[in-house]
Design an enzyme around this catalytic site. Structure first.
Site, PDB file in Angstrom:
ATOM      1  N   HIS A  21      92.146  79.886  40.557  1.00 49.31           N
ATOM      2  CA  HIS A  21      92.758  78.907  39.659  1.00 49.31           C
ATOM      3  C   HIS A  21      93.706  79.547  38.643  1.00 49.31           C
ATOM      4  CE1 HIS A  21      89.200  79.860  36.999  1.00 49.31           C
ATOM      5  NE2 HIS A  21      90.127  79.728  36.072  1.00 49.31           N
ATOM      6  N   ASP A  73      86.894  80.614  44.671  1.00 55.26           N
ATOM      7  CA  ASP A  73      87.742  80.734  43.482  1.00 55.26           C
ATOM      8  C   ASP A  73      88.187  82.177  43.258  1.00 55.26           C
ATOM      9  OD1 ASP A  73      89.178  79.784  41.308  1.00 55.26           O
ATOM     10  OD2 ASP A  73      87.545  80.157  39.895  1.00 55.26           O
ATOM     11  N   GLY A 119      91.125  81.784  29.418  1.00 54.43           N
ATOM     12  CA  GLY A 119      91.868  83.046  29.476  1.00 54.43           C
ATOM     13  C   GLY A 119      91.016  84.197  29.964  1.00 54.43           C
ATOM     14  N   ASN A 120      89.680  84.079  29.850  1.00 56.92           N
ATOM     15  CA  ASN A 120      88.771  85.084  30.392  1.00 56.92           C
ATOM     16  C   ASN A 120      88.672  84.999  31.913  1.00 56.92           C
ATOM     17  OD1 ASN A 120      87.028  85.007  27.458  1.00 56.92           O
ATOM     18  ND2 ASN A 120      87.172  86.961  28.533  1.00 56.92           N
ATOM     19  N   SER A 121      89.104  83.901  32.475  1.00 63.47           N
ATOM     20  CA  SER A 121      88.989  83.697  33.918  1.00 63.47           C
ATOM     21  C   SER A 121      89.625  84.853  34.675  1.00 63.47           C
ATOM     22  CB  SER A 121      89.678  82.393  34.323  1.00 63.47           C
ATOM     23  OG  SER A 121      88.992  81.284  33.806  1.00 63.47           O
ATOM     24  N   GLY A 151      77.561  74.846  62.763  1.00 59.65           N
ATOM     25  CA  GLY A 151      77.559  73.730  63.708  1.00 59.65           C
ATOM     26  C   GLY A 151      76.467  72.711  63.456  1.00 59.65           C
TER      27      GLY A 151
END
Length: 388
Positions: free
Chosen positions: A134, A164, A238-240, A295
């Site tokens: 992100h 992510d 912002g730490n992401s 499956g």
């Protein structure tokens, strides 16, 4: 000599006109505006404790002369805080700021650029960087800010929305790197240090500390479910994409998610390092991630209750269908079975099963414990590959 009895002259004063009032009001408004803009925010911030958060903070470029010191203490020092210092000084040189410029159209159809920022971790000396999907989503122009003050344009190598995670690349050599630890060896209560750029590069490489609060926390974000590390180390916008580090200065996770609710504090989550290492290696090698497929069409108790289905699910997950030719059907699993464990982990929720499957690769061998006619049966199967 003044004659006190002499008639006094009548004093006259000119009454101010309308323009005088207007000028005085205008000057007052200007002065008041300066006070509000220049003084009031400082007073409010001081009283509120910097409670305001920005989703798209301004980016301040680092000084080209800035340097990051080498670790100055041992991780086994007498002072327990030395471990935090050691971990942060060891990993900080490999933590970068990432600015993602995207473009939108305004009301008049004009193209306007918008900047958002996040964090990343250098994982190879020749410039491969792991971050969150992100952080680089819809990127048109990526810029990476290094700890030594240099900036580089970056390109996206590959992304994986299911976990992510993303890998980007800059053209540089002999870069400092973060070293991954074993996330499977973590225990609740261990030291956890988060490093990143909350609110943009103005607060670059901010260090927060806490503990590993929990393991195997299954969260569903959008269409995907993941097993995550829970920590109370503060993680802010912002730490992401920044690292979660242990006392030995090893990266044990990549910070990704926080629960942002009024009644919730200190519930933050990181993608486990073992998962990060596997996904990053695939993205670097091929630019994409091969997803495993079992499956099966499955229904858990929560789905039954939500939709009022006429199925009795007391334990495990109900097999609605074993797809013909799929890995599960080949192994002998069939409709009406209940999957109660995946490689030894109990599976009472569909999200848990999906999260465990997402950590596997095509060709991996897995063991499913099945409840059939009140008898437990173990099925070993080789996972197939999902279509791209």
């Amino acid at each position: 000599m003044v004659d006190m009895d002499a008639p006094r002259q009548k004093e006259t004063r000119a009454r101010p006109g309308l323009w005088s009032y207007l000028v005085v009001g205008l000057v007052g408004a200007i002065i008041g505006g300066f006070l509000v803009v220049g003084i009031a925010p400082n007073v409010l911030i001081h009283r509120a404790g910097l409670s305001y958060l920005s989703a798209n903070p301004p980016v301040i470029t680092e000084s080209p002369t800035s340097t990051v010191p080498e670790p100055t203490v041992s991780p086994s020092g007498e002072d327990p805080w030395d471990r935090v210092i050691y971990a942060s000084e060891k990993v900080s040189p490999a933590v970068v700021g990432i600015v993602n410029k995207t473009y939108v159209l305004d009301f008049f159809g004009r193209r306007i650029g918008r900047d958002s920022s996040g964090s990343g971790l250098i994982v190879t000396q020749d410039g491969y960087i792991v971050t969150n999907n992100h952080v680089v989503d819809n990127a048109k122009d990526l810029t990476v800010f290094l700890a030594d003050g240099r900036t580089f344009p970056a390109r996206v190598i590959g992304t994986d929305p299911a976990t992510d995670l993303a890998v980007i690349k800059i053209d540089a050599t002999t870069l400092p790197i973060g070293v991954f630890g074993d996330s499977d060896a973590l225990r609740p209560g261990q030291l956890a240090v988060a490093i990143g750029n909350p609110l943009g590069l103005q607060f670059k490489r901010t260090v927060t500390q806490g503990v590993v609060s929990g393991l195997d926390r299954v969260l569903t974000v959008g269409d995907y479910s993941m097993r995550l590390i829970q920590t109370d180390a503060a993680i802010n916008p912002g730490n992401s994409g920044g690292p979660l580090v242990n006392a030995q200065g090893e990266v044990i996770g990549i910070n990704s998610v926080k629960i942002n609710a009024e009644a919730v504090e200190g519930m933050n989550f990181a993608i486990p390092s073992n998962q990060v290492r596997r996904i990053a290696n695939e993205l670097i090698a091929t630019g994409r991630v091969r997803r495993a497929m079992v499956g099966l069409r499955l229904i858990d108790k929560e789905t039954v209750l939500a939709y009022g289905l006429d199925i009795q699910v007391e334990r495990g997950i109900y097999v609605e269908e074993a797809v013909q030719g799929g890995a599960a059907a080949k192994a002998g699993i069939k409709r009406g079975d209940f999957i109660i464990a995946f490689n030894g982990t109990n599976t009472d929720k569909l999200a848990t099963f999906q999260a465990l499957l997402s950590e596997m690769s095509p060709g991996d061998l897995v063991s499913l414990l099945v409840l059939r006619n009140n008898k437990e049966i173990t099925f070993d199967l080789e996972l197939g590959e999902a279509a791209t």
